[in-house]
Design a protein around this motif. Structure first.
Motif, mmCIF file in Angstrom:
data_model
loop_
_atom_site.group_PDB
_atom_site.id
_atom_site.type_symbol
_atom_site.label_atom_id
_atom_site.label_comp_id
_atom_site.label_asym_id
_atom_site.label_seq_id
_atom_site.Cartn_x
_atom_site.Cartn_y
_atom_site.Cartn_z
ATOM 1 N N SER B 180 -7.433 -11.586 -50.302
ATOM 2 C CA SER B 180 -7.490 -10.141 -50.563
ATOM 3 C C SER B 180 -6.944 -9.365 -49.378
ATOM 4 C CB SER B 180 -8.931 -9.699 -50.817
ATOM 5 O OG SER B 180 -9.421 -10.280 -51.978
ATOM 6 N N THR B 181 -7.351 -9.777 -48.185
ATOM 7 C CA THR B 181 -6.879 -9.081 -46.971
ATOM 8 C C THR B 181 -5.364 -9.193 -46.862
ATOM 9 O OG1 THR B 181 -8.936 -9.730 -45.913
ATOM 10 C CG2 THR B 181 -7.216 -8.901 -44.473
ATOM 11 N N SER B 182 -4.864 -10.412 -47.049
ATOM 12 C CA SER B 182 -3.425 -10.634 -46.885
ATOM 13 C C SER B 182 -2.624 -9.795 -47.871
ATOM 14 C CB SER B 182 -3.090 -12.119 -47.075
ATOM 15 O OG SER B 182 -3.877 -12.888 -46.220
ATOM 16 N N VAL B 183 -3.012 -9.873 -49.143
ATOM 17 C CA VAL B 183 -2.276 -9.109 -50.164
ATOM 18 C C VAL B 183 -2.431 -7.614 -49.890
ATOM 19 C CG1 VAL B 183 -2.055 -8.631 -52.638
ATOM 20 C CG2 VAL B 183 -2.530 -10.949 -51.867
ATOM 21 N N GLY B 184 -3.643 -7.193 -49.526
ATOM 22 C CA GLY B 184 -3.905 -5.778 -49.225
ATOM 23 C C GLY B 184 -3.020 -5.281 -48.099
ATOM 24 N N VAL B 185 -2.912 -6.099 -47.069
ATOM 25 C CA VAL B 185 -2.081 -5.704 -45.908
ATOM 26 C C VAL B 185 -0.619 -5.565 -46.328
ATOM 27 C CG1 VAL B 185 -1.132 -6.630 -43.751
ATOM 28 C CG2 VAL B 185 -3.598 -6.579 -44.085
ATOM 29 N N VAL B 186 -0.131 -6.523 -47.105
ATOM 30 C CA VAL B 186 1.272 -6.481 -47.557
ATOM 31 C C VAL B 186 1.513 -5.215 -48.382
ATOM 32 C CG1 VAL B 186 2.975 -7.608 -49.057
ATOM 33 C CG2 VAL B 186 1.613 -8.983 -47.464
ATOM 34 N N LEU B 187 0.598 -4.930 -49.291
ATOM 35 C CA LEU B 187 0.745 -3.740 -50.143
ATOM 36 C C LEU B 187 0.729 -2.465 -49.300
ATOM 37 C CD1 LEU B 187 -1.491 -4.611 -53.236
ATOM 38 C CD2 LEU B 187 0.984 -4.733 -53.052
ATOM 39 N N LEU B 188 -0.145 -2.471 -48.304
ATOM 40 C CA LEU B 188 -0.265 -1.286 -47.455
ATOM 41 C C LEU B 188 0.994 -1.094 -46.599
ATOM 42 C CD1 LEU B 188 -2.668 0.562 -47.531
ATOM 43 C CD2 LEU B 188 -3.554 -0.503 -45.470
ATOM 44 N N ILE B 189 1.559 -2.187 -46.127
ATOM 45 C CA ILE B 189 2.805 -2.089 -45.339
ATOM 46 C C ILE B 189 3.933 -1.535 -46.218
ATOM 47 C CG2 ILE B 189 4.623 -3.462 -44.208
ATOM 48 C CD1 ILE B 189 2.363 -5.256 -43.109
ATOM 49 N N LEU B 190 4.023 -2.097 -47.417
ATOM 50 C CA LEU B 190 5.057 -1.619 -48.355
ATOM 51 C C LEU B 190 4.852 -0.144 -48.659
ATOM 52 C CD1 LEU B 190 5.325 -4.583 -50.898
ATOM 53 C CD2 LEU B 190 7.087 -3.807 -49.291
ATOM 54 N N SER B 191 3.576 0.198 -48.870
ATOM 55 C CA SER B 191 3.249 1.597 -49.153
ATOM 56 C C SER B 191 3.686 2.496 -47.995
ATOM 57 C CB SER B 191 1.741 1.718 -49.402
ATOM 58 O OG SER B 191 1.350 3.060 -49.396
ATOM 59 N N GLY B 192 3.404 2.004 -46.784
ATOM 60 C CA GLY B 192 3.786 2.789 -45.600
ATOM 61 C C GLY B 192 5.284 2.972 -45.498
ATOM 62 N N VAL B 193 6.027 1.913 -45.741
ATOM 63 C CA VAL B 193 7.502 1.975 -45.654
ATOM 64 C C VAL B 193 8.032 2.946 -46.706
ATOM 65 C CG1 VAL B 193 9.620 0.630 -45.992
ATOM 66 C CG2 VAL B 193 7.715 -0.336 -44.668
ATOM 67 N N ILE B 194 7.522 2.796 -47.929
ATOM 68 C CA ILE B 194 8.007 3.680 -49.010
ATOM 69 C C ILE B 194 7.568 5.120 -48.748
ATOM 70 C CG2 ILE B 194 7.799 4.147 -51.507
ATOM 71 C CD1 ILE B 194 7.597 1.033 -51.807
ATOM 72 N N GLY B 195 6.348 5.254 -48.205
ATOM 73 C CA GLY B 195 5.852 6.588 -47.858
ATOM 74 C C GLY B 195 6.775 7.256 -46.835
ATOM 75 N N ALA B 196 7.226 6.455 -45.849
ATOM 76 C CA ALA B 196 8.126 6.989 -44.818
ATOM 77 C C ALA B 196 9.442 7.417 -45.453
ATOM 78 C CB ALA B 196 8.354 5.923 -43.757
ATOM 79 N N ALA B 197 9.937 6.600 -46.374
ATOM 80 C CA ALA B 197 11.193 6.922 -47.071
ATOM 81 C C ALA B 197 11.037 8.202 -47.887
ATOM 82 C CB ALA B 197 11.582 5.763 -47.977
ATOM 83 N N TRP B 198 9.889 8.327 -48.516
ATOM 84 C CA TRP B 198 9.616 9.529 -49.332
ATOM 85 C C TRP B 198 9.587 10.779 -48.443
ATOM 86 C CZ3 TRP B 198 4.734 12.153 -49.002
ATOM 87 C CH2 TRP B 198 4.602 13.233 -49.881
ATOM 88 N N MET B 199 8.910 10.663 -47.295
ATOM 89 C CA MET B 199 8.819 11.802 -46.382
ATOM 90 C C MET B 199 10.199 12.201 -45.886
ATOM 91 S SD MET B 199 5.389 10.897 -44.256
ATOM 92 C CE MET B 199 5.347 12.336 -43.233
ATOM 93 N N ARG B 200 11.004 11.190 -45.614
ATOM 94 C CA ARG B 200 12.364 11.451 -45.127
ATOM 95 C C ARG B 200 13.184 12.125 -46.219
ATOM 96 N NH1 ARG B 200 15.597 8.991 -41.049
ATOM 97 N NH2 ARG B 200 17.787 8.997 -41.662
ATOM 98 N N THR B 201 13.055 11.597 -47.461
ATOM 99 C CA THR B 201 13.839 12.128 -48.583
ATOM 100 C C THR B 201 13.487 13.589 -48.844
ATOM 101 O OG1 THR B 201 13.830 9.928 -49.529
ATOM 102 C CG2 THR B 201 14.461 11.713 -51.010
ATOM 103 N N PHE B 202 12.192 13.845 -48.856
ATOM 104 C CA PHE B 202 11.755 15.212 -49.197
ATOM 105 C C PHE B 202 11.468 16.061 -47.963
ATOM 106 C CE2 PHE B 202 11.089 12.871 -53.070
ATOM 107 C CZ PHE B 202 11.513 13.756 -54.049
ATOM 108 N N GLN B 203 11.817 15.497 -46.806
ATOM 109 C CA GLN B 203 11.649 16.197 -45.532
ATOM 110 C C GLN B 203 10.230 16.759 -45.369
ATOM 111 O OE1 GLN B 203 15.015 18.836 -45.796
ATOM 112 N NE2 GLN B 203 16.249 17.450 -44.570
ATOM 113 N N VAL B 204 9.309 15.948 -45.673
ATOM 114 C CA VAL B 204 7.899 16.344 -45.516
ATOM 115 C C VAL B 204 7.586 16.287 -44.022
ATOM 116 C CG1 VAL B 204 5.507 15.748 -46.082
ATOM 117 C CG2 VAL B 204 7.336 15.372 -47.762
ATOM 118 N N PRO B 205 7.002 17.329 -43.475
ATOM 119 C CA PRO B 205 6.692 17.305 -42.034
ATOM 120 C C PRO B 205 5.673 16.210 -41.703
ATOM 121 C CG PRO B 205 6.303 19.479 -42.986
ATOM 122 C CD PRO B 205 6.628 18.580 -44.111
ATOM 123 N N LEU B 206 5.940 15.527 -40.612
ATOM 124 C CA LEU B 206 5.077 14.408 -40.205
ATOM 125 C C LEU B 206 3.636 14.871 -39.955
ATOM 126 C CD1 LEU B 206 5.017 11.378 -39.454
ATOM 127 C CD2 LEU B 206 5.503 12.041 -37.108
ATOM 128 N N GLY B 207 3.518 16.099 -39.502
ATOM 129 C CA GLY B 207 2.198 16.653 -39.187
ATOM 130 C C GLY B 207 1.259 16.614 -40.379
#
Lengths: 428, 262
Positions: B180-207
């Motif tokens: 569970s931990t391993s899969v959870g971590v992988v999903l969370l990393i992917l989520s973080g990467v995609i989240g970063a891409a989304w913020m960049r795409t929509f220019q969401v302020p990091l703050g």
């Protein structure tokens, strides 16, 4: 049956899982040679018969003597001398005499008193104990009949109740525990130290539980070979135990060693850098594994005593079956008591038969000369006379005694006895 | 009227938890699970989420509270899988109690006043879906670690209670917890990467996502470090279980920061 047997009384002295912890029981153990010594010692102290039952759960001495109180005292005294256990051991013993002792023997042999209700090991252990006493000339008709009848009761309990169904024998209870700690047995490596009966039973339990990989550790390879015949495994000498400990997920120790075979240092080394738990099972008596190993994280040590709780639920669920088993044991005890009670008239019956046969022989001798030269008609008359004479001889004593009793005012007493003996209980 | 349906999942979970609890406490050794209450409750919850999404014409990620509701559903789906894998329903009641609390907490909060365009993108949907799934699995791992610690203590103390017999064995709990931990971590990393891409795409302020980014990083560091040190043989199963159990704290921090952010 001689007159001595009529006066024999049963006695049972013991210490068991119910009354003493494993450590104290270990000190009171009576292995074969000690058992022999005790039985021999009891020979000279009015104990006509004696036998010793020594298992991992109980140590008991069963006696047949004219004076069960004296036999009990002697048993405790000799036992104390031979084993020299902790002085408090006597407070952990139980003593049964007369009918209570008979009842106890039946309950033990029927596994109704076992740590694991319905377990199948105890009948074999009782039989072996009796054979040992018999070979030593210490088991006679009393204990012989007592044990045989008790074993019959045990067989009846096992075949007519479901007490033994799914029963957790000591080893199968251990298998359940191993599964709880280490998981799927088919993926584990099980080490078995020792190659005795307990080791065999543990092996069978683990094989049935689904374990596949085994390491057999023993001083003698030929003994370990026996285990390999039950299930394939790697045979290793006992000095390879440290390496085996690192490989094993489960280690069962059942040697006859007097000291600890598995020490905390050994276990600490085995657990270094290891994440898998290590399940240690000590079913030896005396114990093989130092209890201090439980201080090592990830190590689970269980002994015979610890299995009590595991089987408690099993015991509870089978209480109805246990009640049926108790009833069977009671019936069988009654049957034994009736048989034993009947033995008190057996010498009288034997003397009566002997006298009757002697009378018949004398009459035959008396009529023989007349038979030799007689015609068929004469032969018939002779046989008729012979039968009359024989009947008169047989009835002479009872008739004379009946008349004498009537004169003494005991006519109703003798009439009842005569009716029972000669008229099948019918009124004249 | 539709707003009232938010209270159906916590009620369903509470009822299911009671049934599981009764079943766990039952003295009978072999009692069949006649009614799959957990599956019913989870099914009701999923239907409620879909119904709300359909009525609102949007994804159920309007706020972190809505995401929490989805995370609870994912947690219960993961539990249903664990139940099959561990062949034991003894952990049903704690999971369902947590689901009850989580879904009730979510139900207390109303929908957002606005639904900006940038949160309607596929990137955002993927980011949040992976994130809630990852967090749900890490919560699940934390509960499994708690069960491991409890079972470990029971067995060490030679307390062979009826409940101990029903809770899965140590190896299974350990294996499922690590998975569970391993899969959870992988999903969370992917989520973080995609989240970063989304913020960049929509220019969401990091703050706007700073708190969340920090707390998610803590969660990742905590769990990745734990797994790495465990694999390296530095930690025993017991230490891993303690860290796994304590892993619920950073997960709650993510939730806390999330409810304060976007």
């Amino acid at each position: 049956m001689d007159s001595e047997r009529r006066t024999l009384h049963a006695g049972a002295v013991g210490i068991s899982w119910r009354t003493a912890p494993a450590q104290l029981r270990d000190q009171c153990l009576l292995p074969a040679e000690h058992a022999d010594r005790l039985m021999e010692a009891l020979r000279g102290s009015s104990c006509s018969e004696a036998m010793v039952l020594s298992t991992c759960n109980r140590v008991e001495v069963w006696t047949a003597s004219e004076d069960p109180e004296f036999a009990t005292r002697s048993t405790l005294e000799f036992w104390d001398k031979i084993c020299q256990p902790d002085p408090k051991w006597r407070s952990c013993t139980y003593i049964f005499q007369h009918e209570e002792a008979v009842d106890h023997v039946f309950r033990v042999a029927s596994s109704v008193d076992s740590l694991v209700l319905g377990e199948t090991q105890i009948p074999t252990q009782v039989r072996k104990a009796w054979e040992q006493a018999r070979d030593l000339g210490r088991s006679g008709p009393f204990l012989g009949h007592l044990v045989q009848n008790a074993l019959v009761a045990g067989k009846r309990v096992r075949t007519t109740t479901r007490l033994g169904e799914g029963a957790l024998s000591v080893s199968s209870a251990a298998v359940d525990l191993a599964r709880k700690i280490a998981g799927d047995l088919s993926k584990l490596t099980v080490g078995i130290v020792g190659a005795g009966e307990m080791a065999e039973l543990a092996l069978v339990g683990f094989v049935r539980g689904g374990a596949k990989r085994f390491i057999y550790l023993n001083r003698t390879e030929s003994n370990a070979q026996r285990l390999q015949n039950i299930h394939p495994g790697t045979i290793e000498p006992l000095d390879r135990l440290p390496q085996a400990l690192t490989e094993c997920d489960v280690l069962v120790s059942a040697t006859g060693a007097t000291g600890f075979v598995v020490t905390p240092d050994l276990v600490k080394r085995a657990m270094k850098g290891r994440r898998r738990p290590l399940f240690l099972l000590d079913i030896a008596a005396p114990r093989d594994i130092d209890p201090a190993v439980t201080n090592v994280p990830g190590v689970f040590l269980y002994g015979i005593d610890d299995l009590e709780q595991v089987v408690e639920v099993n015991r509870h669920n089978r209480s109805e079956e246990a009640r049926i088993a108790e009833r069977i044991v009671k019936e069988e005890v009654e049957r034994f008591r009736s048989w034993w009670g009947s033995l008190s008239v057996m010498p009288l019956v034997a003397r009566m038969r002997e006298r009757t046969h002697a009378l018949a022989r004398n009459e035959v001798e008396r009529f023989l000369p007349r038979v030799r030269n007689g015609s068929p008609e004469e032969l018939r008359s002779i046989l008729d006379d012979f039968a009359q004479a024989l009947a008169n001889k047989f009835l002479h004593q009872p008739t004379t005694q009946a008349r004498r009793a009537a004169v003494d005012g005991r006519e109703s007493e003798i009439a009842a006895a005569l009716k029972d003996l000669f008229l099948n209980g019918d009124a004249p | 009227m539709i707003e009232l349906t938010r209270w159906i999942p916590p009620l369903a979970y509470a009822v299911a938890a009671l049934f599981y609890l009764r079943q766990t406490m039952s003295p009978v050794e072999k009692r069949p699970t006649s009614v799959p209450w957990g599956i019913f409750a989870t099914g009701i919850h999923l239907v409620q989420i879909v119904a709300m999404a359909l009525v609102r014409h949007r994804l159920p990620y309007g706020t972190m509270w809505e995401a929490l509701s989805v995370a609870v559903a994912v947690l219960m789906v993961s539990y249903m899988m664990l139940e099959r894998l561990a062949k034991s329903d003894a952990l049903g009641s704690p999971f369902l109690l947590l689901a009850t609390v989580g879904s009730a907490w979510s139900a207390f909060h109303t929908e957002p006043a606005r639904w900006p365009i940038h949160v309607q993108s596929a990137l955002f949907l993927t980011h949040v879906s992976l994130g809630v799934s990852g967090l749900a699995l890490l919560t699940s791992a934390s509960l499994l670690a708690a069960a491991w610690l409890w079972q470990y203590r029971q067995l060490r103390a030679r307390n062979f209670s009826s409940l101990s017999r029903r809770v899965p064995d140590l190896v299974t709990l350990d294996r499922l917890g690590i998975a569970s931990t391993s899969v959870g971590v992988v999903l969370l990393i992917l989520s973080g990467v995609i989240g970063a891409a989304w913020m960049r795409t929509f220019q969401v302020p990091l703050g706007l996502a700073l708190d969340k980014s920090v707390t998610v990083s803590i969660v990742l560091l905590w769990n990745v470090g734990m797994i790495a040190l465990r694999q390296n043989g530095k930690f025993s199963s017991q230490t891993t279980a303690w860290l796994g159990f304590a892993g619920i704290i950073p997960v709650l921090l993510v939730l806390w920061s999330g409810t304060r952010g976007l």
